[in-house]
Design a protein around this motif. Sequence first.
Motif, PDB file in Angstrom:
ATOM      1  N   PHE A  71       0.798  -1.214   0.000  1.00 25.63           N
ATOM      2  CA  PHE A  71       0.000   0.000   0.000  1.00 25.63           C
ATOM      3  C   PHE A  71       0.834   1.269   0.000  1.00 25.63           C
ATOM      4  O   PHE A  71       0.360   2.314  -0.416  1.00 25.63           O
ATOM      5  N   GLU A  72       2.075   1.183   0.469  1.00 26.66           N
ATOM      6  CA  GLU A  72       2.863   2.409   0.598  1.00 26.66           C
ATOM      7  C   GLU A  72       4.327   2.033   0.760  1.00 26.66           C
ATOM      8  O   GLU A  72       4.668   1.103   1.483  1.00 26.66           O
ATOM      9  N   THR A  73       5.209   2.766   0.068  1.00 27.42           N
ATOM     10  CA  THR A  73       6.642   2.625   0.266  1.00 27.42           C
ATOM     11  C   THR A  73       7.245   4.012   0.435  1.00 27.42           C
ATOM     12  O   THR A  73       6.974   4.911  -0.373  1.00 27.42           O
ATOM     13  N   ASN A  74       8.047   4.177   1.483  1.00 22.02           N
ATOM     14  CA  ASN A  74       8.694   5.461   1.750  1.00 22.02           C
ATOM     15  C   ASN A  74      10.191   5.259   1.944  1.00 22.02           C
ATOM     16  O   ASN A  74      10.635   4.212   2.426  1.00 22.02           O
ATOM     17  N   THR A  75      10.950   6.271   1.568  1.00 19.04           N
ATOM     18  CA  THR A  75      12.390   6.291   1.838  1.00 19.04           C
ATOM     19  C   THR A  75      12.688   7.421   2.809  1.00 19.04           C
ATOM     20  O   THR A  75      11.980   8.440   2.838  1.00 19.04           O
ATOM     21  N   PHE A  76      13.762   7.231   3.597  1.00 16.86           N
ATOM     22  CA  PHE A  76      14.053   8.180   4.661  1.00 16.86           C
ATOM     23  C   PHE A  76      15.553   8.479   4.725  1.00 16.86           C
ATOM     24  O   PHE A  76      16.377   7.578   4.596  1.00 16.86           O
ATOM     25  N   ALA A  77      15.869   9.735   4.950  1.00 16.68           N
ATOM     26  CA  ALA A  77      17.233  10.137   5.272  1.00 16.68           C
ATOM     27  C   ALA A  77      17.383  10.128   6.789  1.00 16.68           C
ATOM     28  O   ALA A  77      16.460  10.511   7.514  1.00 16.68           O
ATOM     29  N   LEU A  78      18.527   9.665   7.276  1.00 15.10           N
ATOM     30  CA  LEU A  78      18.797   9.617   8.711  1.00 15.10           C
ATOM     31  C   LEU A  78      20.002  10.492   9.030  1.00 15.10           C
ATOM     32  O   LEU A  78      20.658  11.017   8.125  1.00 15.10           O
ATOM     33  N   LYS A  79      20.291  10.639  10.296  1.00 16.86           N
ATOM     34  CA  LYS A  79      21.404  11.485  10.740  1.00 16.86           C
ATOM     35  C   LYS A  79      22.684  11.076  10.023  1.00 16.86           C
ATOM     36  O   LYS A  79      23.033   9.899   9.971  1.00 16.86           O
ATOM     37  N   LYS A  80      23.401  12.052   9.471  1.00 18.37           N
ATOM     38  CA  LYS A  80      24.570  11.762   8.653  1.00 18.37           C
ATOM     39  C   LYS A  80      25.827  11.616   9.504  1.00 18.37           C
ATOM     40  O   LYS A  80      26.027  12.327  10.485  1.00 18.37           O
TER      41      LYS A  80
END
Length: 234
Positions: A71-80
């Motif tokens: 139903f849904e796919t998301n991508t995320f940036a995390l602390k670098k």
Amino acid sequence: MRVISYNLRKHAARGELLDLARDFGIDALCLQECDTTDLPDTLGPLHLADSTKGNRLGLAIYYRMDRFTAFETNTFALKKSLHDRVLAPAHERLIGTRVVDNETDHELVIASFHAAPLTASNSLRRKQIKAAHAELLGMGSGLMTLMVGDFNYPFFTKNLTEHMKNSGYELSLSDRRTYTRYKVFKGHFDFATSLGLDIENVETLPRGASDHLPILVSAEYGQDSGPIQGTPPS
């Protein structure tokens, strides 16, 4: 439910994916360090949910369409980490797909995660893991979650296990080491964290072209995790 996680070592193990999809009866395949421009839409019985777009070394999730509806796919940036800031190899270190099991009506999130490299601190990686769990919870409060991938955390895993327990998650290591290329840096780099699932087994699979060994996670829905009521929004 059977899920494989595999770090392809800069896409070097690309040619092994079809056999992994076919030979192990898996329901999902989570990848790290893949060239997302060179991934097919299907791998045998598996369909590509989505992949990251901004990374030199990307993440992707495949799932079995006859088992799950996505139903849904998301991508995320995390602390670098400093490594990220200097070399910019990974803007997105997490991808998650919310699915419903067509057989049981259980709803869950399956995720592929790639932590900062060993040049970063364990403290930073713990912050990334915590942030990743928070992002996945944001895809649906109270959903069962399976996050697999390359955690780059071969040392002091007992400490990480305690952190996971405090946050409600379970950390599951595989039966054998997943990285043995160097004498110093070897151990369990690839493992799973889960919420609301009973992890039956995590098996390290035979070595291929990557410096990481793939892992196969076998899980059951927890007794307290019932099927959904109605159909989730798309």
